[in-house]
Design an enzyme around this catalytic site. Structure first.
Site, PDB file in Angstrom:
ATOM      1  CG  ASP A 227      33.798  39.409  47.166  1.00 21.09           C
ATOM      2  OD1 ASP A 227      34.445  40.456  47.329  1.00 21.09           O
ATOM      3  OD2 ASP A 227      34.261  38.269  47.380  1.00 21.09           O
ATOM      4  CD  GLU A 294      35.890  43.222  44.687  1.00 22.61           C
ATOM      5  OE1 GLU A 294      36.743  43.779  45.386  1.00 22.61           O
ATOM      6  OE2 GLU A 294      35.421  42.095  44.965  1.00 22.61           O
TER       7      GLU A 294
END
Length: 571
Positions: A227, A294
């Site tokens: 993330d 990401e």
């Protein structure tokens, strides 16, 4: 005779299972033509009636994930958390939050997934932890080595008034700095105030995070989605970031600064390489452990630093329902042409996720299948968000209903621009209470009111449905023509895009009409495809029937429709 009967019964059951659920690939290259199914645990399936999805609920629905042809499921965070940001504020990286179950429940999920041939990928949240994490509490007290686990800075005193160290802004809005009275310093939070940024210039912190990865790899997970990796490091000079000339945003909005000192710093790639080495150590006697990232820039560097799948967000961030056939062709070609020349690197195509509006909302109901077709026919990894396989829609929320902290902080006039609640509503399994998501009428987010007619159970028995289109696409994805075939993109007309895959005598042609009205063209000439092809799959509202023959010299595609055509050997 009785034992023979039991053996035959068991064998029949096993054969039925293996024929209804495709055997998934294993080995070092298992991910290269894979379908990754993104599960938002809080909204997938509630097993205990509290209105919140959980691990046992996911386990009970793993057959569905296998049935639609997925190779892996990626779980949004399940770690212990105060749930301010619904799991992205981690209070313990090595335990499961009570809302979702226990470590024992997680182990059962993994075991069942492996039995069904599914890989399990965890969301890893390395940029920040909750301020309720024990590390943060010890850092506040300056207990070593935790005193350096977070980004702390002294205040700037201006005319006797305490000010943040610089002008850095939070992604959410407002200053990225929060004063801590106990430590008498500011801590950095690039996201919400309760999410304190971790300090990757601390060797002890880096080792701590490696310990976390090892913990889950030892529990047989198959990889991680990292993330917000682009935020991991900040410039050590802590200089003010330059302002951007944006007139329609509040002064304290994140977009008003050019984030040259807080995003995409080069040190990120060294940390990623260390995580790749760790994952490879676990891959020596097992299938490849993959890393999905990401990231929003320079995907070549992410490939070269160890990410198997640096997410390609073009369908979410760069293209929309106003984009032309030429826009799609240009961006697809750019991505394919810029992948580093290394057989280890493969393309990927993200259809949707928990942070962005659903495909059916972004592109419209008639084009709900278009992105799934592109993601599965194009080479590489397909990433699908739970619910997109049945064409789920966003739900409209009032400000009073809004739960997402980003939406709440934006205020009643701008919440609809920021809130992620619309795409996070519970999965619509059937037309029973709460769409079959929960036995309770009260769910953590309201169920979309269209669940009576838009649900999996209905689509299973309907002749033409998003679910059936998606299953046919996942079957096609396993064929050599998709896994190994050549790729060509063609602008057939101003409004018609063609994607052609070839392998030996096999041909797959995806034809997309970007106009709202029907378009007729000589696809045979422009796409260099056979004169006769068979409709393999078509978008739900196209009225082009699977199995019908098409004369490609004069093909008519209805407005906003997409169709996959193949040679007879692939039907």
């Amino acid at each position: 005779m009785f034992r023979l009967y039991i053996f035959i019964t068991a064998l029949t059951t096993l054969i039925a299972l293996t024929t209804s659920i495709s055997i998934k690939k294993t080995g070092k290259n298992w991910y290269k033509n894979s379908l990754v199914y993104h599960v938002y645990p809080r909204s997938f399936k509630d097993s205990n009636g509290d209105g919140i999805g959980d691990l046992n609920g996911i386990t009970s629905k793993l057959e569905h994930i296998a049935d639609i042809g997925a190779d892996a499921l990626w779980l949004s965070p399940i770690y212990t958390s105060p749930q301010f940001d619904f799991g992205y504020d981690v209070a313990n990286y090595t335990d499961v939050d009570k809302d979702y179950g226990t470590l024992a429940d997680f182990d059962k999920l993994v075991a069942r997934a492996k039995f069904l041939g599914l890989k399990v990928i965890l969301d890893f949240v390395p940029n920040h932890s909750s301020h309720e994490h024990e590390w943060f509490k010890k850092s506040v007290q300056r207990i070593k080595p935790y005193d350096e686990y977070y980004i702390w800075r002294d205040a700037k005193i201006v005319n006797g008034i305490r000010k943040p160290p610089n002008n850095w802004l939070s992604v959410v809005r407002g200053s990225a700095w929060e004063w801590n009275e106990a430590r008498k310093q500011y801590y950095l939070h690039q996201f919400n105030i309760p999410q304190a940024d971790l300090n990757y210039r601390s060797a002890a912190l880096q080792q701590e995070m490696k310990n976390v990865l090892n913990f889950w790899l030892n529990r047989d997970v198959d990889g991680f989605r990292i993330d917000t990796i682009s935020h991991l490091f900040e410039d050590v000079r802590f200089l003010d970031e330059p302002r951007r000339n944006i007139s329609d945003s509040p002064e304290d909005d994140y977009e008003t600064l050019d984030h040259i000192y807080t995003r995409n710093l080069l040190e990120i790639y060294d940390v990623l390489k260390s995580w790749r080495k760790l994952a490879d150590n676990h891959s020596k006697t097992a299938d490849t452990k993959i890393i999905l990232t990401e990231a929003d820039t320079d995907f070549a560097m992410y490939y070269e630093s160890g990410s198997n799948v640096p997410f390609n967000f073009m369908f979410i961030l760069d293209l929309n329902n106003k984009s032309s056939a030429a826009d799609f062709k240009r961006l697809i070609d750019r991505w394919m042409n810029n992948i580093p020349d290394n057989p280890a690197y493969v393309a990927n195509w993200v259809v949707g996720n928990h942070d962005n509006h659903r495909a059916a909302f972004r592109f419209g109901e008639k084009r709900a299948d278009q992105l799934s077709m592109l993601a599965t026919v194009l080479p590489g990894v397909s990433v699908i968000y739970n619910g997109d396989e049945i064409g789920m829609h966003d739900r409209n929320f009032t400000y009073e209903e809004t739960k997402d902290p980003i939406g709440c902080i934006a205020g009643p006039n701008r919440y609809h621009l920021k809130s992620r609640d619309p795409e996070r509503t519970p999965f619509q399994w059937d037309n029973s209470t709460s769409a079959g998501f929960s036995a309770s009428n009260r769910t953590w987010l309201p169920v979309n009111s269209n669940y009576g007619t838009l649900n999996l159970a209905v689509q299973r028995i309907t002749a033409v449905s998003h679910y059936k289109v998606f299953k046919s696409l996942s079957r096609l994805k396993r064929r050599p023509v998709i896994e190994q075939g050549s790729l060509q993109t063609v602008l057939v007309t101003e409004n018609m895009l063609g994607i052609i895959r070839r392998h030996g005598a096999s041909v797959v042609a995806l034809v997309i009409n970007f106009a709202d009205t029907s378009v007729t063209a000589d696809a045979r000439t422009w796409m260099n495809i056979p004169e006769q092809l068979i409709v393999y799959a078509s978008s739900v509202h196209s009225k082009l029937l699977a199995g019908s023959r098409i004369d490609t010299t004069r093909i008519t595609i209805p407005g906003s429709a997409s169709v996959v055509l193949t040679t007879a050997d692939l039907v």
